[in-house]
Scaffold this active site. Structure first.
Site, PDB file in Angstrom:
ATOM      1  N   GLU A 213      53.529  55.125  27.920  1.00  0.00           N
ATOM      2  CA  GLU A 213      54.698  55.980  27.661  1.00  0.00           C
ATOM      3  C   GLU A 213      55.767  55.807  28.738  1.00  0.00           C
ATOM      4  OE1 GLU A 213      53.680  60.090  26.822  1.00  0.00           O
ATOM      5  OE2 GLU A 213      55.701  60.761  27.311  1.00  0.00           O
TER       6      GLU A 213
ATOM      7  N   HIS B 150      64.668  59.619  28.542  1.00  0.00           N
ATOM      8  CA  HIS B 150      64.097  58.755  27.511  1.00  0.00           C
ATOM      9  C   HIS B 150      65.155  57.827  26.930  1.00  0.00           C
ATOM     10  CE1 HIS B 150      59.990  59.957  27.042  1.00  0.00           C
ATOM     11  NE2 HIS B 150      60.323  61.219  27.111  1.00  0.00           N
TER      12      HIS B 150
ATOM     13  N   ASP C  99      36.553  57.172  33.020  1.00  0.00           N
ATOM     14  CA  ASP C  99      36.391  57.636  31.643  1.00  0.00           C
ATOM     15  C   ASP C  99      37.454  58.702  31.334  1.00  0.00           C
ATOM     16  OD1 ASP C  99      35.550  58.924  29.314  1.00  0.00           O
ATOM     17  OD2 ASP C  99      33.427  58.818  29.833  1.00  0.00           O
TER      18      ASP C  99
ATOM     19  N   LYS D  27      49.432  68.740  28.196  1.00  0.00           N
ATOM     20  CA  LYS D  27      49.551  67.318  27.842  1.00  0.00           C
ATOM     21  C   LYS D  27      50.387  66.597  28.892  1.00  0.00           C
ATOM     22  CE  LYS D  27      51.317  63.554  25.588  1.00  0.00           C
ATOM     23  NZ  LYS D  27      52.393  62.664  26.038  1.00  0.00           N
TER      24      LYS D  27
END
Ligand code: MEV
Length: 422
Positions: free
Chosen positions: A83, A375, A277, A261
């Site tokens: 991202e 972005h 992991d 998130k």
């Protein structure tokens, strides 16, 4: 020819042979096959030993977040993530944290929990007491399984038991607490849980079913704290905006999922870069966020007496420096070298600091101009490149489009034409 996914002995083929099968199944071109065969820093033989049925690798971008000062030490942070904006955002937040001394961290230590499920016990509460009485025998048996861990100062330390009521009746759950030192610990803990199961069956008269690590690693909590100076953040309004954003997350699970998130953008990127992991850490983080029975933010944000913003994070981070992909993946090994961490706990604390920085960056952007601005710059660069721009022309086309707020391929082509004609 009928296409079937039922292929016996697929695992016995070489990666090249498997790729041939996939090529036919999916009508891949020779170019497609070459793409899958270019494995970069991870040689195919090594990849073939890491998981099953390997045909290639999935390269993911690795970036470095700069500016991190943690417990007075400078770190460069390798982050593996697809991202855009995440790596830059982490570095920007770390730069603001530096003004007031960077991040301070602490932790509980590297203890993981192994669960042993016993069902069909007539007297579950009595059985629970009997397990406690046999604690030394159980711990001794567990430690016999991993002399290397024990000699490095780790091993099973203690246990707890609980009776839970389930739709399949009462169950006695034994929990082994294992100090995993610099290993993530799943192998060690699972082996120990399996080894002590017969003792628990004999003591309880019940039947042991599951013997497995818990990813809700409440005894492997990593914490970080930083003060973000109000002036460096852009003023009191920004501080208030960030606190309001946090209050929103604390009150509403829909916002909270996105808040967490954003934290995991940073956390998972370092976990992946170091070959750890990601799913173990993700499940642990979200389960910990819900431990009160309500899904809560993993961070807290408040103002100190001088009006500066104080950020804290606490979450389980079960990562290792030895074993698994951390030990064999050439890029993971280099990520550890770049970080320069000496213990798994140090790595876990660094990861917590990155999570906190990531959250600050997201909340600051959201509480001010919004996140699209950042972005858009990257998006514009991609569009400029798609239009055929190269070298420094990419930036010039992108900048012009951002200025005009018109980020489109046709516009990129026009601008490119104008600039190249000049
Ligand atoms: C995007 O990957 C992450 C954010 O949505 C996090 C947040 O909203 O706090 C920006």
């Amino acid at each position: 020819m009928r296409r079937t996914s039922e292929i016996s002995g697929f695992y016995k083929l070489t990666p090249a042979e498997r790729l041939k099968v996939v090529k036919e199944f999916a009508n891949l071109t020779d170019d497609d096959v070459r793409t899958l065969q270019s494995t970069g820093a991870l040689p195919i033989d090594q990849a073939n030993r890491m998981i099953e049925n390997v045909i290639g690798v999935m390269p993911v971008t690795l970036g470095i977040a700069v500016n991190f000062l943690i417990n007075g030490r400078d770190y460069l942070i390798p982050m593996a993530i697809e991202e855009p904006s995440v790596v830059a955002a982490a570095g920007n937040a770390a730069k603001i944290a530096r003004v007031r001394g960077g991040f301070t961290t602490s932790s509980t230590g590297p203890v993981m929990i192994g669960q042993i499920q016993t069902a069909g016990v007539k007297d579950p509460h009595g059985a629970r007491m009997a397990i406690f009485a046999a604690k030394n025998q159980i711990i001794e048996k567990a430690n016999e399984q991993d002399p290397v861990l024990v000699s490095s100062g780790g091993g099973a330390r203690d246990l707890d038991t609980k009776v839970i009521e389930t739709q399949a009746g009462s169950m006695v759950i034994t929990e082994l607490f294992v100090d995993c030192r610099d290993a993530m610990g799943a192998n060690a803990v699972n082996t120990m849980a399996e080894a002590v199961a017969p003792i628990i069956e004999a003591i309880t008269g019940g039947r042991v079913y599951l013997r497995i690590i818990s990813n809700l690693a409440t005894k492997r909590l990593m914490r970080a704290r930083a003060i973000f100076e109000k002036e460096a953040l852009g003023g009191e309004d920004v501080v208030d905006g960030i606190i309001a954003a946090y209050a929103f997350a604390a009150a509403d699970p829909f916002r909270c999922a996105t808040h967490n998130k954003g934290i995991m953008n940073g956390v998972t990127a370092v976990v992946l870069a170091t070959g750890n992991d990601t799913r173990a850490v993700e499940s642990g983080a979200h389960a910990y966020a819900s431990i009160t029975g309500r899904y809560r933010p993993l961070t807290t944000w408040e103002k100190n007496s001088d009006g500066h913003l104080v950020g804290c994070i606490e979450l389980p981070v079960a990562v290792g420096l030895i074993g698994g992909a951390t030990a064999v993946h050439p890029v993971a090994k280099l990520a550890k070298k770049i970080l320069g961490v000496k213990t798994a706990t140090e790595l876990g604390e660094v990861i917590a600091a990155v999570g906190l920085a990531q959250n600050l960056a997201a909340l600051r952007a959201l509480a001010t101009g919004g996140i699209q601005r950042g972005h858009m710059k990257l998006h514009a660069r991609n569009v400029a490149a798609m239009a055929g721009a190269a070298g420094n022309i990419v930036d010039r086309v992108a900048e012009a489009m951002v200025k005009e707020r018109k980020i489109r391929l046709d516009r990129a082509r026009e601008l490119l034409d104008q600039l190249t004609k000049k």
